[in-house]
Scaffold this motif. Structure first.
Motif, PDB file in Angstrom:
ATOM      1  N   ARG A   1     -66.626  40.386   4.373  1.00 29.13           N
ATOM      2  CA  ARG A   1     -65.368  41.127   4.209  1.00 29.13           C
ATOM      3  C   ARG A   1     -64.172  40.200   4.270  1.00 29.13           C
ATOM      4  O   ARG A   1     -63.199  40.369   3.537  1.00 29.13           O
ATOM      5  CB  ARG A   1     -65.279  42.225   5.276  1.00 29.13           C
ATOM      6  CG  ARG A   1     -66.197  43.403   4.954  1.00 29.13           C
ATOM      7  CD  ARG A   1     -66.427  44.318   6.127  1.00 29.13           C
ATOM      8  NE  ARG A   1     -67.474  45.307   5.816  1.00 29.13           N
ATOM      9  CZ  ARG A   1     -68.071  46.047   6.714  1.00 29.13           C
ATOM     10  NH1 ARG A   1     -67.764  45.944   7.989  1.00 29.13           N
ATOM     11  NH2 ARG A   1     -69.006  46.910   6.361  1.00 29.13           N
ATOM     12  N   SER A   2     -64.216  39.190   5.147  1.00 32.49           N
ATOM     13  CA  SER A   2     -63.068  38.275   5.265  1.00 32.49           C
ATOM     14  C   SER A   2     -62.948  37.376   4.039  1.00 32.49           C
ATOM     15  O   SER A   2     -61.847  37.023   3.623  1.00 32.49           O
ATOM     16  CB  SER A   2     -63.200  37.424   6.530  1.00 32.49           C
ATOM     17  OG  SER A   2     -64.357  36.619   6.467  1.00 32.49           O
ATOM     18  N   SER A   3     -64.083  37.019   3.433  1.00 25.22           N
ATOM     19  CA  SER A   3     -64.032  36.112   2.281  1.00 25.22           C
ATOM     20  C   SER A   3     -63.787  36.840   0.964  1.00 25.22           C
ATOM     21  O   SER A   3     -63.555  36.207  -0.062  1.00 25.22           O
ATOM     22  CB  SER A   3     -65.331  35.312   2.188  1.00 25.22           C
ATOM     23  OG  SER A   3     -66.424  36.169   1.970  1.00 25.22           O
ATOM     24  N   THR A   4     -63.848  38.182   0.965  1.00 25.24           N
ATOM     25  CA  THR A   4     -63.627  38.941  -0.275  1.00 25.24           C
ATOM     26  C   THR A   4     -62.463  39.917  -0.140  1.00 25.24           C
ATOM     27  O   THR A   4     -62.389  40.891  -0.880  1.00 25.24           O
ATOM     28  CB  THR A   4     -64.899  39.721  -0.661  1.00 25.24           C
ATOM     29  OG1 THR A   4     -65.238  40.622   0.411  1.00 25.24           O
ATOM     30  CG2 THR A   4     -66.067  38.791  -0.906  1.00 25.24           C
ATOM     31  N   GLN A   5     -61.570  39.660   0.823  1.00 20.75           N
ATOM     32  CA  GLN A   5     -60.397  40.522   1.057  1.00 20.75           C
ATOM     33  C   GLN A   5     -60.810  41.968   1.320  1.00 20.75           C
ATOM     34  O   GLN A   5     -60.122  42.912   0.931  1.00 20.75           O
ATOM     35  CB  GLN A   5     -59.446  40.451  -0.139  1.00 20.75           C
ATOM     36  CG  GLN A   5     -58.945  39.043  -0.430  1.00 20.75           C
ATOM     37  CD  GLN A   5     -58.210  38.943  -1.745  1.00 20.75           C
ATOM     38  OE1 GLN A   5     -57.885  39.953  -2.363  1.00 20.75           O
ATOM     39  NE2 GLN A   5     -57.939  37.728  -2.178  1.00 20.75           N
ATOM     40  N   GLY A   6     -61.962  42.143   1.953  1.00 17.10           N
ATOM     41  CA  GLY A   6     -62.433  43.484   2.299  1.00 17.10           C
ATOM     42  C   GLY A   6     -63.073  44.244   1.171  1.00 17.10           C
ATOM     43  O   GLY A   6     -63.459  45.397   1.335  1.00 17.10           O
ATOM     44  N   LYS A   7     -63.199  43.607  -0.011  1.00 16.98           N
ATOM     45  CA  LYS A   7     -63.729  44.329  -1.176  1.00 16.98           C
ATOM     46  C   LYS A   7     -65.245  44.241  -1.289  1.00 16.98           C
ATOM     47  O   LYS A   7     -65.868  45.047  -1.955  1.00 16.98           O
ATOM     48  CB  LYS A   7     -63.095  43.775  -2.454  1.00 16.98           C
ATOM     49  CG  LYS A   7     -61.582  43.966  -2.518  1.00 16.98           C
ATOM     50  CD  LYS A   7     -61.005  43.291  -3.750  1.00 16.98           C
ATOM     51  CE  LYS A   7     -59.483  43.399  -3.765  1.00 16.98           C
ATOM     52  NZ  LYS A   7     -58.891  42.640  -4.870  1.00 16.98           N
TER      53      LYS A   7
ATOM     54  N   ALA B   1     -68.131  32.230  -3.946  1.00 14.73           N
ATOM     55  CA  ALA B   1     -68.115  32.247  -2.481  1.00 14.73           C
ATOM     56  C   ALA B   1     -69.354  32.957  -1.930  1.00 14.73           C
ATOM     57  O   ALA B   1     -69.961  32.509  -0.957  1.00 14.73           O
ATOM     58  CB  ALA B   1     -66.850  32.945  -1.980  1.00 14.73           C
ATOM     59  N   VAL B   2     -69.761  34.059  -2.573  1.00 14.98           N
ATOM     60  CA  VAL B   2     -70.927  34.812  -2.107  1.00 14.98           C
ATOM     61  C   VAL B   2     -72.203  33.990  -2.274  1.00 14.98           C
ATOM     62  O   VAL B   2     -73.064  33.960  -1.386  1.00 14.98           O
ATOM     63  CB  VAL B   2     -71.028  36.161  -2.856  1.00 14.98           C
ATOM     64  CG1 VAL B   2     -72.376  36.817  -2.617  1.00 14.98           C
ATOM     65  CG2 VAL B   2     -69.914  37.088  -2.409  1.00 14.98           C
ATOM     66  N   MET B   3     -72.331  33.310  -3.409  1.00 16.01           N
ATOM     67  CA  MET B   3     -73.514  32.472  -3.649  1.00 16.01           C
ATOM     68  C   MET B   3     -73.632  31.375  -2.589  1.00 16.01           C
ATOM     69  O   MET B   3     -74.713  31.101  -2.068  1.00 16.01           O
ATOM     70  CB  MET B   3     -73.440  31.836  -5.045  1.00 16.01           C
ATOM     71  CG  MET B   3     -73.592  32.831  -6.169  1.00 16.01           C
ATOM     72  SD  MET B   3     -75.248  33.515  -6.256  1.00 16.01           S
ATOM     73  CE  MET B   3     -75.384  33.914  -7.967  1.00 16.01           C
TER      74      MET B   3
END
Length: 745
Positions: free
Chosen positions: A699-705, A658-660
Motif C-alpha cells: 500500500r505504501s509503494s502504490t499510494q494505497g492503490k 516496484a511490485v515485481m
C-alpha cells in the motif's frame, strides 16, 4: 388524497423548492409512512457498494438528508467531529472508513426504501457479502477518477453470486481528472456489463453544474445551500449533439437485450419516455443491462435523480424469486419458491444475516421473505429447532432502534435475545422444515499471534474473542499446538488491527499482535531402512519388540500426509500389535528432531519384526517404533518444508516494476501476468514466511492503490539458509547450543 400529497403537489409545481418546505414535507411523510402498511410495490431493499473511498457513506448521508430522515448532513471526515450518521462506531469516525455495514430505512415519494451501507475495504468483504445476500437491488458506486478498481470487481462477483440487479452511479465528478466516459468503457470491458448513460454531466471538475437526463431530454441543476432545489431547463446548446448521440446509444444497447423496444427501434416507430423506462426496468431486473447515472454526492448533485432511478428501475421484493430448500431423508433437497405477499396467508420465513452485540444482548438482523411476524409470536430456528418468544421487534437506523409491532415480507428488521448463527433460517410453523441458502464466507488470508498485554485481562479477552468470532465469520481464533501460541486470522492486517483496538476500547483489554510462527514441516529426501530392537528385561515381565522396514518420502503432491502400510507376512509381528506400531509412528510425527516441527510426506512400510511370547506387548512395539524413527533421524537425509502461498497482486500499470521487485525480494516465483486498461495483475508463488508485512509495504509503494490476495498452495522445500537458521534456533532452545552457535558437522 392525503393533506401531505396535496401539499407536495402544490410545492412541486414550482421549479425551485425551498429547503424548509421540503424538509417539513419529508418529515411529515416519514412520520405518516412509518405507521402505514405499504404494499409490495412500494418497497425497495437496496445496498450501497463500491471500492474503498468511492463515496458510499457520503452518498447515503445525502439520501437520508433529502428524504427527511436526518436534519443535517455531516462529512465522513468532518471538522465538527460528528461524522456521518451511518458510521456510528467511534473507530469509523476517527479513521474515516466504514467498518461495519449499517442498515436504515427512509421514505422517498411514498416508497419505503431499506438501505444497507457497506464497507469498501477488502478486509471487511464479508459485510458486503451478507448484505447482498438479503437485498433485492444495489447501487454500485464508482469513482469518476479511479473507475473500476480491484474491490469493484469483488463487489461485482458478489452481486453476480446472489443475482442482484444494480444501478451504476459515477460519483466525484468534481474531482480533478474525472472522466465518466472512461469509467463506462471499463464497466463494459472489465466487468462485461451492457452499460449505457442515462445522464451526462454538464461540465466536469470545477465546471460541473448539473446533469442532463437523456430520457426526458432535460437539464437538471441543483440549487440551494445543500442542492435540495431542483431546477429543470433546456439542454445547453453545446451539448445537444452529444446528448442526441448518447440517447441513440442508450436505445441501441437496450434494443439488443429487450425484444419489445427492439421491435419499435427496427420499425422506426417513435419511442416515448415510458417505452425507454419500461425497457430499462425489464432489462435491469434481468441483469442484462446496467443503467449509469452520474453526480457528485459531496457537492450535492445527482442524488435525487438516483433515488428516482431506484424506484423506477430496481425490483420490489415481489419481483425477485426467492426460494428455500425442503429436505427429506434419502432425497435431494427440493426447491420451494417463497411467496412475498405482505399478509399472513403464508407461514413466516426469515433469514438471519448479521449478528451484533447490542446494549440489551445479541442483536440479530433478519430479512423477512414470507409471511408476517408480530410482537409476541414464537419463532423456531430450523437448524436447532429452538423456540424463542419475540418480546421486541425493531427496525434499525444506523445504531438507533425504532420499535415496531409487526414486520412483513420484504422488511429488514432486528430481534433481541435470539441464540443463532449467521445464515440460520427462522419460521413460526415448527413443522415447516425449510432452510434458506446460506451466505458465502471467504477464507481468512492473514494470521497474527495475539496475547493479552496483562494476564489479569484474560477474562475480558475471552469475552471479546467469543463475541467477535460469533459476529464475524471471517475472524478466526485458535490455539496452534505446533507452536504453542494463540492465533487470530482475518481478511487483512487492518481487519485484525481494528479488532485489537476494539478489544482495548470496548473491553478494556489491550492486546499484543505479533508475527505468528510459520508451521514448517520435516520430511525425508530419500528412503531410509530401519531395523530396531527394543529390549528391556530386569526381572518379571519385560519388554521385547523388533520392527524392520523402510521409511520413505511420499510424492510432492502428498507431502502433507502420512501413510502407514503393513507389509508383514507370517506371525513374526502378531496382528494385535500393529495398532501399537502405527500409534508410535504417529506420535513421533507430532514433533520432529530436526527443528521440532511435525513430520509429513512420509510412508512407514513395516516389513518384518520379532516378538516374544511373554515380554511383547502393544507398548513394547510402540516404543520400538519410536526408537526406529530416532534411528532414521540419525541415518537419513532430512529437509524442512514450508507453506507456499498463491499470491495475486493488482496494481496500476505505473507500479508494475516496484511490485515485481518486492516479490523477487520475498523469494517469489512469478507464474503469470495480465493487464487490462491501466491495471496490471501478477500471479506469483511466495513462501508464507516471507509474506508478513507485505500488505503495508504494497500500500505504501502504490499510494494505497495496490491490493493483493493470497491462499495456501502447497508445501515446498525451504531455502538452505532458512533450514540452517531453523535448526540452529531449535538446538539453542533445547540447550544444545548454550553459549555459541556450533556449525553442523
Amino acid at each position: 388524497m392525503t393533506i401531505v400529497s396535496v401539499l407536495r403537489l402544490s410545492v412541486i409545481k414550482k421549479n425551485i423548492i425551498t429547503s424548509n418546505v421540503i424538509h417539513k414535507l419529508q418529515k411529515c411523510m416519514c412520520s405518516q409512512a412509518n405507521v402505514d402498511h405499504k404494499p409490495l410495490e412500494k418497497i425497495r431493499n437496496i445496498g450501497i457498494s463500491a471500492h474503498i473511498d468511492s463515496g458510499k457513506t457520503t452518498l447515503t448521508e445525502r439520501i437520508l438528508f433529502y428524504t427527511g430522515r436526518i436534519e443535517e448532513m455531516h462529512e465522513v471526515k468532518g471538522k465538527d467531529n460528528v461524522g456521518a450518521v451511518m458510521d456510528s462506531m467511534e473507530l469509523e469516525r476517527q479513521r474515516g472508513i466504514t467498518i461495519q455495514s449499517a442498515a436504515t430505512y427512509t421514505i422517498w415519494k411514498e416508497h419505503n426504501i431499506n438501505i444497507i451501507d457497506t464497507p469498501g475495504h477488502v478486509d471487511f468483504t464479508v459485510e458486503v457479502e451478507r448484505a447482498l445476500r438479503v437485498l433485492d437491488g444495489a447501487v454500485l458506486v464508482l469513482c469518476a477518477v479511479g473507475g473500476v478498481q480491484s474491490q469493484t470487481l469483488t463487489v461485482n462477483r458478489q452481486m453476480k453470486r446472489y443475482n442482484v440487479p444494480c444501478l451504476a452511479f459515477i460519483n466525484k465528478l468534481d474531482r480533478l481528472g474525472a472522466n465518466p466516459k472512461r469509467v463506462v468503457s471499463q464497466l463494459r470491458s472489465k466487468m462485461n456489463h451492457n452499460a449505457a448513460f442515462l445522464q451526462l454531466p454538464i461540465g466536469l471538475e470545477r465546471e460541473n453544474k448539473g446533469v442532463v437526463d437523456l430520457i426526458s431530454q432535460k437539464a437538471i441543476y441543483f440549487q440551494g445551500d445543500f442542492g435540495e432545489s431542483l431546477f429543470y431547463d433546456e439542454i445547453p446548446n453545446h451539448m445537444r449533439t452529444e446528448c442526441a448521440d448518447y440517447r441513440h446509444e442508450l436505445i441501441e444497447n437496450l434494443s439488443n437485450v429487450d425484444d419489445t423496444l427492439a421491435d419499435l427501434f427496427l420499425e422506426e416507430k417513435s419511442i416515448s419516455e415510458g417505452d425507454i423506462k419500461n425497457a430499462i426496468r425489464r432489462t435491469c431486473i434481468k441483469r442484462t443491462f446496467t443503467p449509469v447515472l452520474v453526480g457528485t454526492a459531496l457537492k450535492n448533485r445527482g442524488v435525487q435523480p438516483l433515488l428516482d432511478a431506484v424506484l423506477d428501475y430496481l425490483p420490489n421484493p415481489g419481483e425477485v424469486e426467492n426460494f428455500a430448500l425442503k429436505e427429506k431423508e434419502g432425497q435431494e433437497p427440493q426447491k420451494v419458491i417463497l411467496n412475498p405477499a405482505r399478509d399472513d396467508s403464508y407461514p413466516f420465513v426469515a433469514l438471519a444475516f448479521k449478528l451484533e452485540a447490542g446494549r440489551f444482548g445479541q442483536l440479530t438482523y433478519m430479512r423477512c421473505y414470507q409471511g408476517v411476524l408480530k410482537k409476541g409470536d414464537n419463532l423456531y430456528n430450523v437448524r436447532t429447532m429452538r423456540k424463542v418468544r419475540i418480546a421486541r421487534l425493531v427496525r434499525m437506523h444506523s445504531n438507533n432502534m425504532e420499535d415496531v409491532n409487526e414486520v412483513f415480507s420484504g422488511d429488514i428488521f432486528a430481534l433481541f435475545g435470539v441464540d443463532c448463527a449467521s445464515g440460520d433460517t427462522f419460521v413460526t410453523d415448527k413443522n415447516l422444515q425449510l432452510a434458506m441458502e446460506s451466505i458465502f464466507v471467504p477464507e481468512p488470508v492473514v494470521s497474527m499471534s495475539i496475547v493479552p498485554a496483562n494476564n489479569k485481562d484474560r477474562d475480558n479477552f475471552s469475552k471479546a474473542v467469543a463475541r467477535f468470532t460469533k459476529e464475524d465469520p471471517t475472524f478466526h481464533f485458535y490455539y496452534d499446538s505446533d507452536n504453542k501460541e494463540t492465533i487470530v486470522s482475518g481478511m487483512g492486517e487492518l481487519h485484525l488491527e481494528i479488532y485489537a483496538q476494539r478489544m482495548e476500547r470496548e473491553y478494556n483489554c489491550p492486546v499484543i499482535l505479533g508475527k505468528p510462527k510459520v508451521s514448517f514441516r520435516e520430511t525425508l529426501i530419500q528412503p531410509c531402512p530401519f531395523d530396531y530392537l527394543h529390549k528391556k528385561q530386569s526381572g518379571g515381565q519385560g519388554q521385547y519388540a523388533r520392527v524392520t522396514g523402510i521409511l520413505e518420502p511420499l510424492p510432492p503432491n502428498k507431502n502433507t500426509s502420512l501413510e502407514f502400510v503393513d507389509e508383514t507376512v507370517g506371525t513374526n509381528v502378531p496382528k494385535q500389535f500393529i495398532p501399537g506400531i502405527k500409534k508410535g509412528f504417529l506420535a513421533m510425527a507430532e514433533k520432529g528432531l530436526l527443528t521440532g516441527h511435525k513430520l509429513t510426506g512420509l510412508k512407514f512400510r513395516l516389513q518384518d519384526g520379532m516378538h516374544h511370547i511373554v515380554d511383547s506387548s502393544e507398548l513394547a512395539f510402540f516404543l520400538a517404533t519410536q526408537g526406529a524413527i530416532r534411528e532414521v533421524f540419525e541415518d537419513g537425509i532430512w529437509q524442512v518444508l514450508e507453506p507456499v502461498m498463491s499470491v495475486e497482486v493488482t496494481v496500476p500499470d505505473e507500479f508494475q516494476g516496484a511490485v515485481m521487485v518486492q516479490l523477487n525480494k520475498r523469494h517469489g516465483i512469478i507464474t503469470g501476468t495480465e493487464g487490462t486498461e491501466g491495471w496490471f495483475t501478477v500471479h506469483a508463488e511466495v513462501p508464507l514466511n516471507d509474506m508478513f508485512g507485505y500488505a503495508g509495504e504494497l500500500r505504501s509503494s502504490t499510494q494505497g492503490k495496490g491490493e493483493f490476495s493470497m491462499e495456501y498452495s502447497r508445501y515446498s522445500p525451504c531455502l538452505p539458509e532458512t533450514q540452517e537458521k531453523l535448526i540452529t534456533e531449535y538446538q539453542r532452545s533445547m540447550g544444545i547450543l548454550p553459549n555459541k552457535e556450533k556449525k553442523k558437522n
